[in-house]
Enzyme design. Sequence first.
Site, PDB file in Angstrom:
ATOM      1  N   ASP A   1      -2.531   2.128  -5.429  1.00 40.64           N
ATOM      2  CA  ASP A   1      -1.721   2.306  -5.040  1.00 40.64           C
ATOM      3  C   ASP A   1      -1.905   1.381  -4.168  1.00 40.64           C
ATOM      4  O   ASP A   1      -1.191   1.278  -3.292  1.00 40.64           O
ATOM      5  CB  ASP A   1      -2.072   3.599  -3.966  1.00 40.64           C
ATOM      6  CG  ASP A   1      -3.050   4.096  -3.544  1.00 40.64           C
ATOM      7  OD1 ASP A   1      -4.029   3.082  -3.527  1.00 40.64           O
ATOM      8  OD2 ASP A   1      -3.360   4.804  -2.200  1.00 40.64           O
ATOM      9  N   GLU A   2      -2.261   0.285  -4.331  1.00 37.19           N
ATOM     10  CA  GLU A   2      -2.143  -1.080  -3.396  1.00 37.19           C
ATOM     11  C   GLU A   2      -2.788  -2.354  -4.693  1.00 37.19           C
ATOM     12  O   GLU A   2      -3.215  -1.932  -5.234  1.00 37.19           O
ATOM     13  CB  GLU A   2      -3.417  -0.920  -2.247  1.00 37.19           C
ATOM     14  CG  GLU A   2      -4.880  -1.279  -2.639  1.00 37.19           C
ATOM     15  CD  GLU A   2      -5.403  -1.057  -1.467  1.00 37.19           C
ATOM     16  OE1 GLU A   2      -5.402  -1.956  -0.542  1.00 37.19           O
ATOM     17  OE2 GLU A   2      -6.677  -0.220  -1.484  1.00 37.19           O
TER      18      GLU A   2
ATOM     19  N   ASP B   1       0.625  -1.184   0.008  1.00 34.72           N
ATOM     20  CA  ASP B   1      -0.128  -0.083   0.478  1.00 34.72           C
ATOM     21  C   ASP B   1       0.670   0.990   0.122  1.00 34.72           C
ATOM     22  O   ASP B   1       1.841   1.656   1.012  1.00 34.72           O
ATOM     23  CB  ASP B   1      -1.369   0.244   1.140  1.00 34.72           C
ATOM     24  CG  ASP B   1      -2.316   1.375   1.500  1.00 34.72           C
ATOM     25  OD1 ASP B   1      -2.189   1.792   0.026  1.00 34.72           O
ATOM     26  OD2 ASP B   1      -2.985   0.669   2.259  1.00 34.72           O
TER      27      ASP B   1
END
Length: 419
Positions: free
Chosen positions: A120-121, A27
Amino acid sequence: MSRGPRAKLERHDWGDDETGCSILHVDMDAFFASVELVRRPDLRGRPVIVGGGERGVVLAATYEARAFGVHSAMSMVAARRRCPQAVVIPPDPSAYREVSRSVMAAVGEITALVEQVSVDEAFLDVSGARRRLGPPTVIAAGLRRRVQAEHGITCSVGVASTKLVAKLASTHAKPDGMLLIPAAASVPFLRALPVGALWGVGERTEQVLAGWGIRTVAELADADLVMIQAALGRVAGAHLHDLSWGRDPRPVQVARTEKSIGAETTFDRDRYDRGAVEGTVLRLADRCAGRLRQQGLVARTVTVKVRTSDFATLTRSRTLHAPTDVAREVYLVARELVAGVDLGGLPVRLVGVRAENLEQRSTAVVQPTLEDAVDTRQGAQRRAEAALDLVRDRFGVNSIALGSTGPRSTTNGADVELS
């Protein structure tokens, strides 16, 4: 960054046994804001908010801004009120996508078993990479160093035996950290958390459980299953009870199937003008259809969302007689749905369009009507919109826009009120 509940954890007796801990959750830390700080290093150490105008929402905030209570999805008005000294930066989606693509490419070099869940993860299953790259914590540390070296931003990684625990571990590792939860420590780790930390426990579910005296994962795990199912339903109750005991058999899914594609706009000022709202609906329908074509998908359902000035949100949906990726068809249905919404005399604050019930275009079963058989307009419209896609790919998404269309749709189906 996840805003899920955390707990103060006593980890001294957990050990460092990585056996069976092949799941990583990566993350990025305050991703959008971190990308901006790389480009504007003079802002490091200051509260920074990435977001839209006064009527928009916070997309990301640095940890200095978060110390004042600013968080993602908060209205910009509230964020400015809490942190008036913050530097506000308008978002740059193209820059974020570019960094995301690069980071995910690095992740893909570790293992082919990658499930990207957002820009973003991602989850990784590194069980097959251990012989080549070492234990999971070594793999995680190497990835974190690479992201820092190549992009100047940080990420946090959770290492565990299940996706649930890995994601919770990365949340507790933030910012810029790594946390291993050995398989044997999964249940003690979970029991220390508030029940809202579990997947599927939103604000309403949390309130229902609190009414039954359940506020922690430990209390949920120790509760009678029949009672939980009475409170939440048979399937949901059993699922959450399993999670409370660390039972999460879901594998890392390499290919995530899009469930829907949508776009929405919050107006800079509330709009009484139906024409202005319809113009925005056209742009949103065009955007949805472009993304459908880009991914080789068609949609069988069109849904609209309308939020009035009193923040009441109404949605309407219609199932089409044939799936489509043509903006004209999406727009005509969306326009009729919006026109049918009773606004109670209030102006519109937000409008959204969403394409749902998606299928691969190559395998979608289409039953043409007689009108379809004699009317070639849809094919011509699709070719014209595909040409627009090429122009946008070359000169940018705002280089050319879809023009206005005919007065009404020819689709069939009953409207369904969703909320």
